[in-house]
Each structure stands twice: as C-alpha cells, then as structure tokens.
Design a protein around this motif. Structure first.
Motif, PDB file in Angstrom:
ATOM      1  N   ARG A  89      34.082  77.192  17.197  1.00 30.58           N
ATOM      2  CA  ARG A  89      34.124  78.600  17.602  1.00 30.58           C
ATOM      3  C   ARG A  89      33.041  79.412  16.890  1.00 30.58           C
ATOM      4  O   ARG A  89      32.408  80.279  17.491  1.00 30.58           O
ATOM      5  CB  ARG A  89      35.497  79.202  17.319  1.00 30.58           C
ATOM      6  CG  ARG A  89      36.432  79.006  18.478  1.00 30.58           C
ATOM      7  CD  ARG A  89      37.696  79.830  18.326  1.00 30.58           C
ATOM      8  NE  ARG A  89      38.782  78.851  18.307  1.00 30.58           N
ATOM      9  CZ  ARG A  89      39.659  78.675  17.339  1.00 30.58           C
ATOM     10  NH1 ARG A  89      39.656  79.442  16.292  1.00 30.58           N
ATOM     11  NH2 ARG A  89      40.573  77.753  17.413  1.00 30.58           N
ATOM     12  N   VAL A  90      32.831  79.124  15.605  1.00 30.61           N
ATOM     13  CA  VAL A  90      31.795  79.831  14.849  1.00 30.61           C
ATOM     14  C   VAL A  90      30.422  79.552  15.463  1.00 30.61           C
ATOM     15  O   VAL A  90      29.611  80.465  15.641  1.00 30.61           O
ATOM     16  CB  VAL A  90      31.833  79.411  13.356  1.00 30.61           C
ATOM     17  CG1 VAL A  90      30.594  79.894  12.619  1.00 30.61           C
ATOM     18  CG2 VAL A  90      33.094  79.940  12.696  1.00 30.61           C
ATOM     19  N   LYS A  91      30.159  78.293  15.798  1.00 35.35           N
ATOM     20  CA  LYS A  91      28.884  77.948  16.441  1.00 35.35           C
ATOM     21  C   LYS A  91      28.746  78.646  17.788  1.00 35.35           C
ATOM     22  O   LYS A  91      27.655  79.118  18.140  1.00 35.35           O
ATOM     23  CB  LYS A  91      28.778  76.432  16.617  1.00 35.35           C
ATOM     24  CG  LYS A  91      28.512  75.686  15.339  1.00 35.35           C
ATOM     25  CD  LYS A  91      28.407  74.196  15.657  1.00 35.35           C
ATOM     26  CE  LYS A  91      27.830  73.406  14.533  1.00 35.35           C
ATOM     27  NZ  LYS A  91      27.593  71.998  14.903  1.00 35.35           N
ATOM     28  N   ASP A  92      29.835  78.702  18.543  1.00 31.80           N
ATOM     29  CA  ASP A  92      29.805  79.389  19.837  1.00 31.80           C
ATOM     30  C   ASP A  92      29.499  80.873  19.665  1.00 31.80           C
ATOM     31  O   ASP A  92      28.778  81.466  20.470  1.00 31.80           O
ATOM     32  CB  ASP A  92      31.132  79.210  20.573  1.00 31.80           C
ATOM     33  CG  ASP A  92      31.356  77.798  21.059  1.00 31.80           C
ATOM     34  OD1 ASP A  92      30.391  76.995  21.063  1.00 31.80           O
ATOM     35  OD2 ASP A  92      32.509  77.466  21.425  1.00 31.80           O
ATOM     36  N   MET A  93      30.043  81.481  18.624  1.00 32.82           N
ATOM     37  CA  MET A  93      29.776  82.900  18.369  1.00 32.82           C
ATOM     38  C   MET A  93      28.311  83.126  18.021  1.00 32.82           C
ATOM     39  O   MET A  93      27.703  84.109  18.472  1.00 32.82           O
ATOM     40  CB  MET A  93      30.676  83.413  17.240  1.00 32.82           C
ATOM     41  CG  MET A  93      32.126  83.538  17.608  1.00 32.82           C
ATOM     42  SD  MET A  93      33.081  84.022  16.146  1.00 32.82           S
ATOM     43  CE  MET A  93      34.716  83.522  16.663  1.00 32.82           C
ATOM     44  N   GLY A  94      27.742  82.224  17.234  1.00 33.93           N
ATOM     45  CA  GLY A  94      26.311  82.322  16.930  1.00 33.93           C
ATOM     46  C   GLY A  94      25.479  82.198  18.188  1.00 33.93           C
ATOM     47  O   GLY A  94      24.515  82.935  18.391  1.00 33.93           O
ATOM     48  N   SER A  95      25.876  81.272  19.040  1.00 35.20           N
ATOM     49  CA  SER A  95      25.181  81.088  20.314  1.00 35.20           C
ATOM     50  C   SER A  95      25.328  82.329  21.195  1.00 35.20           C
ATOM     51  O   SER A  95      24.372  82.746  21.863  1.00 35.20           O
ATOM     52  CB  SER A  95      25.737  79.853  21.029  1.00 35.20           C
ATOM     53  OG  SER A  95      25.082  79.651  22.244  1.00 35.20           O
ATOM     54  N   ALA A  96      26.507  82.933  21.181  1.00 28.88           N
ATOM     55  CA  ALA A  96      26.729  84.155  21.955  1.00 28.88           C
ATOM     56  C   ALA A  96      25.832  85.287  21.438  1.00 28.88           C
ATOM     57  O   ALA A  96      25.301  86.077  22.233  1.00 28.88           O
ATOM     58  CB  ALA A  96      28.195  84.565  21.886  1.00 28.88           C
ATOM     59  N   ALA A  97      25.647  85.361  20.124  1.00 32.03           N
ATOM     60  CA  ALA A  97      24.768  86.390  19.549  1.00 32.03           C
ATOM     61  C   ALA A  97      23.342  86.212  20.056  1.00 32.03           C
ATOM     62  O   ALA A  97      22.670  87.186  20.400  1.00 32.03           O
ATOM     63  CB  ALA A  97      24.812  86.327  18.019  1.00 32.03           C
ATOM     64  N   LEU A 147      19.018  87.793  23.774  1.00 33.39           N
ATOM     65  CA  LEU A 147      18.166  87.455  24.922  1.00 33.39           C
ATOM     66  C   LEU A 147      18.320  88.479  26.046  1.00 33.39           C
ATOM     67  O   LEU A 147      17.329  88.889  26.657  1.00 33.39           O
ATOM     68  CB  LEU A 147      18.504  86.063  25.453  1.00 33.39           C
ATOM     69  CG  LEU A 147      17.847  84.893  24.755  1.00 33.39           C
ATOM     70  CD1 LEU A 147      18.532  83.585  25.154  1.00 33.39           C
ATOM     71  CD2 LEU A 147      16.377  84.837  25.088  1.00 33.39           C
ATOM     72  N   LEU A 148      19.551  88.878  26.322  1.00 35.13           N
ATOM     73  CA  LEU A 148      19.791  89.888  27.365  1.00 35.13           C
ATOM     74  C   LEU A 148      19.138  91.219  27.004  1.00 35.13           C
ATOM     75  O   LEU A 148      18.538  91.873  27.862  1.00 35.13           O
ATOM     76  CB  LEU A 148      21.295  90.071  27.591  1.00 35.13           C
ATOM     77  CG  LEU A 148      22.019  88.923  28.278  1.00 35.13           C
ATOM     78  CD1 LEU A 148      23.529  89.177  28.281  1.00 35.13           C
ATOM     79  CD2 LEU A 148      21.513  88.735  29.698  1.00 35.13           C
TER      80      LEU A 148
END
Length: 117
Positions: free
Chosen positions: A86-94, A99-100
């Motif tokens: 989940r922590v890695k996913d949050m970093g990826s979401a950031a 990017l957006l």
C-alpha cells in the motif's frame, strides 16, 4: 559552507544512483532536458516558460521520493507485505498526480500559445 558543499555532493550522488537504477528517473531527466528549450517556444511569457520547466522539476522530485520509498521498502523485506504494498502504491499515486499536474500545465501553456485560452 562545508555543510552546503557536502549536501550538494550527497544530492548529486543520490541523483546519479537513482538515474542508474531507475528507468523512470532517466526518462524524466531526458524530458526535463528537452523541456528547457521547448519551454522557451511554448511559454507566452518568460514566467510561463520557467513554470513549464519547474513543474517537470517537481515531477522529478516526486519520482525521486517514490524511488526512495520503494528502495527502503525493498530493503525492509522482499516478501509480499500488504502494508508495504500500500505504501508503494501511494508513492506511485503521488507520481501519477504530479504527472497529471505537469500535463495540465503544459496543455494549458500550449493552448495559451495557440490563442485557445
């Protein structure tokens, strides 16, 4: 003064290490280098041109933080861990949000250059 010098060396070493190990960092560095002359043509004002480069520098900063999080998480354990995932996913979401933002700023600047907005 020595502390500033050492901090600069550490920052450079971190950037080099990240670029050597992560394709995303290399891609964003290339994008940043390409954006410098391109921003001059796209930006209607000098301030807008600077903003276009800065937003990509912000993207790179977020990507570097995400890379650091992933490397630290992998150092803790290579086993599947739901919370670390989940922590890695949050970093990826950031990174995705950055990017957006960068994309929106560039699209707005191009539209501004074309007289659409």
């Amino acid at each position: 003064m020595r502390r500033l010098y050492l901090a600069t060396i550490n920052s450079w070493n971190g950037l080099v290490a990240a670029a050597r190990s992560e394709a995303a960092i290399r891609e964003e560095l290339a994008l940043l280098l390409l954006s410098i002359p391109l921003a001059y043509f796209v930006g209607v004002t000098t301030a807008r041109s600077i903003e276009l480069v800065l937003v990509l520098m912000l993207l790179l900063a977020v990507e570097l933080l995400n890379t650091a999080i992933e490397k630290l998480a992998d150092r803790l354990t290579l086993d599947h861990d739901e919370q670390i995932g989940r922590v890695k996913d949050m970093g990826s979401a950031a990174v995705g949000v950055a990017l957006l933002i960068a994309g929106a700023v560039w699209i707005f600047a191009i539209a501004e250059r074309l007289g659409i907005v």
